[in-house]
Design an enzyme around this catalytic site. Structure first.
Site, PDB file in Angstrom:
ATOM      1  CB  SER A  23      14.398  -6.671  -3.212  1.00  0.00           C
ATOM      2  OG  SER A  23      14.941  -7.923  -3.562  1.00  0.00           O
ATOM      3  CG  ASN A 110      17.431 -12.491 -14.439  1.00  0.00           C
ATOM      4  OD1 ASN A 110      17.613 -12.000 -13.330  1.00  0.00           O
ATOM      5  ND2 ASN A 110      18.257 -12.287 -15.456  1.00  0.00           N
ATOM      6  CB  THR A 155     -28.759  13.249 -14.966  1.00  0.00           C
ATOM      7  OG1 THR A 155     -29.711  14.300 -15.096  1.00  0.00           O
ATOM      8  CG2 THR A 155     -29.432  11.924 -15.292  1.00  0.00           C
ATOM      9  CG  HIS A 156     -26.396  17.116 -15.345  1.00  0.00           C
ATOM     10  ND1 HIS A 156     -25.360  17.393 -16.196  1.00  0.00           N
ATOM     11  CD2 HIS A 156     -27.375  16.563 -16.112  1.00  0.00           C
ATOM     12  CE1 HIS A 156     -25.683  17.049 -17.428  1.00  0.00           C
ATOM     13  NE2 HIS A 156     -26.901  16.529 -17.398  1.00  0.00           N
ATOM     14  CB  SER A 277     -15.680  15.930  15.180  1.00  0.00           C
ATOM     15  OG  SER A 277     -15.032  17.104  15.615  1.00  0.00           O
ATOM     16  CE  LYS A 283     -18.846  16.856  10.881  1.00  0.00           C
ATOM     17  NZ  LYS A 283     -17.592  17.591  10.734  1.00  0.00           N
ATOM     18  CG  ASN A 285     -16.618  13.446  10.645  1.00  0.00           C
ATOM     19  OD1 ASN A 285     -17.561  14.164  10.320  1.00  0.00           O
ATOM     20  ND2 ASN A 285     -15.690  13.822  11.499  1.00  0.00           N
ATOM     21  CD  GLU A 290     -14.575  11.924   4.676  1.00  0.00           C
ATOM     22  OE1 GLU A 290     -14.586  13.119   4.420  1.00  0.00           O
ATOM     23  OE2 GLU A 290     -14.521  11.481   5.837  1.00  0.00           O
ATOM     24  CD  GLN A 322      15.450  -5.425  -6.074  1.00  0.00           C
ATOM     25  OE1 GLN A 322      16.077  -6.447  -6.307  1.00  0.00           O
ATOM     26  NE2 GLN A 322      15.935  -4.449  -5.356  1.00  0.00           N
ATOM     27  CE  LYS A 325      10.277  -8.925  -6.719  1.00  0.00           C
ATOM     28  NZ  LYS A 325      10.805  -8.116  -7.850  1.00  0.00           N
TER      29      LYS A 325
HETATM   30  N1  ARG Z   1      15.494  -9.192  -6.392  1.00  0.00           N
HETATM   31  C1  ARG Z   1      15.523  -9.264  -7.822  1.00  0.00           C
HETATM   32  C2  ARG Z   1      14.228  -8.675  -8.369  1.00  0.00           C
HETATM   33  O1  ARG Z   1      13.330  -8.534  -7.657  1.00  0.00           O
HETATM   34  C3  ARG Z   1      15.636 -10.692  -8.261  1.00  0.00           C
HETATM   35  C4  ARG Z   1      16.241 -10.858  -9.614  1.00  0.00           C
HETATM   36  C5  ARG Z   1      17.666 -10.479  -9.597  1.00  0.00           C
HETATM   37  N2  ARG Z   1      18.316 -10.754 -10.848  1.00  0.00           N
HETATM   38  C6  ARG Z   1      19.515 -10.175 -11.145  1.00  0.00           C
HETATM   39  N3  ARG Z   1      19.969 -10.483 -12.286  1.00  0.00           N
HETATM   40  N4  ARG Z   1      20.090  -9.358 -10.344  1.00  0.00           N
HETATM   41  O2  ARG Z   1      14.113  -8.335  -9.503  1.00  0.00           O
END
Ligand code: ARG
Length: 458
Positions: A23, A110, A155-156, A277, A283, A285, A290, A322, A325
Site C-alpha cells: 500500500s 493495526n 419552484t418546479h 469550444s 461558446k 462553456n 459541470e 487497507q 485509504k
Molecule cells: N497497510 C496496512 C493497512 O493499511 C497496515 C496494517 C497492516 N496490518 C496487518 N496486520 N497486516 O491496513
C-alpha cells in the site's frame, strides 16, 4: 528483500503478491502522521521505562531526520516496502541500528495505521472546513452587492415569486453552515486515540495510553481495543459529510450552469472559469461547474465503496481495511479541489440584474399577491385564487402582464379591485413585502447577511 515478518514463514512471497499486498504507493502520504505518532510512542515507552532514555533520544532524532529528509526530498520512498509503517521503521533501523528495532514494542501496525488515519483526516477535516469558510465568504460578498437585485424565485423550475439574488445565494451559505457542523461533529468522534489497542487485544506492557493520546492532541482513547483497530466509522462519517457537501456544490453548480446559459443569462461566469469550444467560436462553456457536478458522483462512489468493503468484516483487523485509504483520500482530494475552484468562480461571477428583472416581469410571479389583495379586501382565498388564475389566462391571451391591465378590466372580474392594486402587484413591492424572518425582502436578506458576517468575521 527479507520481510520484516520473516520468522514463521520463509518470507518469500511472489512478486505479484507483493505488489498486490503493498500500500506504500498510496499510504506514503501518511508519513508525517506516522513519524509523529512514532515519536509520541517512543516518548511514552521511555516514560514508562519500557525503553531507555538513550534509545528514546536515538529514535526521536532518527525519526526527525527521516521526516526532514522526506520533506526536503533527500530521502525517497522505497516502493518495495509493504507500507509506510514498514518503510519508516526500516530506514530508522538502517540509520540508528538496534534502537530502531525497539520502537515497535507494545504496538502493532493495526493500531498504528488507525492512528495515522485519524491524525491525517483530522488535519484534512480542518483544511476542508477552512475552504468551506472561504466559499461562504465569496457567497456573502456577492450577496452583499445584490440584496436589492430582484430575480424570479422558482419552484418546479417555473417562475414562482420574486426574491432577491442575495437571498438565493445565502440559501447556499446555510447549507454550507450545516456542512461545517457535520465536519465538526465528525472531527470530535474521530479525535480519540486507538494506539495501545495493539494487534487487537491490548498489551501486557505497562503502557500509558492517555499520555500518548495527549501528546498527539487526541481528546481521549478508544475504550475497546477490538473496536480501536477495526473502527473506520470516522472515514465513513467524513465521506458522508463530504457527500452531502458535494451535493450542495453540485446543486449550486447546476444553477450556475442554468444561469449562465443564453436561456437565462442571469450571470456571466468569468473567462477564467469557463472554456471555449474547439469548433464553435461563440461558446463559453461552464466546464468547472459541470466538473464539480460530475465529481459529486465520484465522492458518493467512494463512500459506497468503503461501506461495502466493511459490511461483512468480522472483528478485528482484516486486510480488506487497507482499502479504506484510496476511497477516503480520493473523497478528500476531490472535495478540496471542488471547493478551491468554486470559491473564486463565485467571487468572479458577474450578476446581470437587468435580465433577472426582465425575467421577473414576465412570469406572473406577482399572481399570489394579486390573490392576496382580494383576500385582504374580504374575499375567501380559494375564490380569489380562481379569479387571479382567470386574470392570468386573460393576460396570456392578450400577451400582457398583470401590471398592464386597466382598472376597468380588473373591475370586470371583481368590484373589490381598486387603484391601490397596482402598488400591491408591483414586482419590487411584492419582494419587499415578504418581511417575515428569513423571507425574501431585501431587509430580511440584509439581516441574514449581517448575522453571517458577524459569525464568519467577513
Ligand atoms: N497497510 C496496512 C493497512 O493499511 C497496515 C496494517 C497492516 N496490518 C496487518 N496486520 N497486516 O491496513
Amino acid at each position: 528483500m527479507a520481510k520484516m515478518w520473516e520468522g514463521v514463514t520463509s518470507g518469500q512471497t511472489d512478486c505479484l503478491a507483493d505488489d498486490f499486498n503493498s500500500s506504500i504507493h498510496f499510504d506514503k502520504r501518511l508519513f508525517t502522521q506516522d513519524i509523529k505518532g512514532s515519536m509520541a510512542h517512543a516518548a511514552m515507552l521511555a516514560s514508562k521505562g519500557i525503553i531507555s532514555e538513550e534509545d528514546c533520544k536515538l529514535i526521536t532524532d532518527g525519526l526527525a531526520g527521516i521526516l526532514a529528509d522526506l520533506k526536503s526530498g533527500a530521502l525517497d520512498f522505497d516502493l518495495s516496502c509493504e507500507d509506510i509503517h514498514m518503510f519508516v521503521e526500516q530506514v530508522l533501523t538502517e540509520r540508528i541500528g538496534d534502537a530502531g528495532k525497539k520502537l515497535h514494542t507494545a504496538r502493532s501496525r493495526n493500531d498504528q495505521v488507525a492512528m495515522d488515519m485519524r491524525l491525517y483526516l483530522r488535519d484534512e477535516t480542518d483544511g476542508i472546513s477552512a475552504l468551506i469558510k472561504e466559499l461562504i465568504k465569496a457567497l456573502c460578498e456577492q450577496a452583499e452587492q445584490h440584496t436589492e437585485t430582484i430575480m424570479p424565485g422558482y419552484t418546479h423550475l417555473q417562475r414562482a415569486q420574486p426574491i432577491n439574488f442575495a437571498h438565493h445565494l445565502l440559501a447556499y451559505v446555510q447549507m454550507l453552515k450545516r456542512d461545517l457542523g457535520r465536519l465538526e461533529d465528525c472531527r470530535a468522534r474521530m479525535n480519540v486515540s486507538p494506539i495501545g489497542s495493539c494487534a487487537l487485544a491490548g498489551t501486557t506492557y505497562d503502557t500509558d495510553r492517555a499520555m500518548e493520546a495527549e501528546l498527539l492532541g487526541f481528546s481521549g482513547v478508544c475504550a475497546n481495543s477490538m473496536d480501536g483497530v477495526s473502527d473506520r466509522d470516522f472515514c465513513l462519517e467524513l465521506m458522508s459529510a463530504l457527500s452531502i457537501m458535494m451535493m450542495h456544490l453540485s446543486r449550486l453548480s447546476e444553477e450556475l450552469i442554468l444561469w449562465s446559459s443564453w436561456e437565462f443569462r442571469f450571470v456571466k461566469l468569468s473567462d477564467a472559469f469557463t472554456t471555449g469550444s474547439s469548433i464553435m467560436p461563440q461558446k463559453k462553456n461552464p466546464d468547472m461547474a459541470e466538473l464539480i457536478r460530475g465529481k459529486t458522483g465520484r465522492v458518493y462512489g467512494d463512500l459506497a465503496a468503503l461501506l461495502t468493503t466493511l459490511k461483512g468484516l468480522p472483528l478485528a483487523y482484516n486486510k480488506d481495511m487497507q482499502e479504506d485509504k484510496e476511497t477516503v483520500f480520493d473523497a478528500v482530494d476531490t472535495a478540496k479541489m471542488c471547493l478551491k475552484v468554486m470559491a473564486p468562480m463565485i467571487e468572479t461571477m458577474t450578476a446581470l440584474p437587468q435580465n433577472m428583472l426582465k425575467a421577473s416581469r414576465e412570469g406572473f410571479i406577482n399572481a399570489t399577491d394579486l390573490a392576496d389583495y382580494l383576500v385582504k379586501k374580504g374575499m375567501p382565498f380559494r375564490t380569489a385564487y380562481k379569479i387571479s388564475g382567470q386574470i392570468v389566462a386573460l393576460c396570456e391571451e392578450k400577451g400582457k402582464v398583470l401590471e398592464d391591465l386597466s382598472l376597468a378590466e380588473y373591475k370586470g372580474f371583481s368590484e373589490l379591485f381598486g387603484k391601490d392594486l397596482f402598488a400591491e402587484i408591483d414586482i419590487r413591492n411584492c419582494m419587499e413585502k415578504r418581511t417575515s424572518e428569513g423571507g425574501a425582502s431585501s431587509a430580511a436578506a440584509k439581516k441574514q447577511l449581517e448575522e453571517l458576517k458577524k459569525e464568519f468575521v467577513i
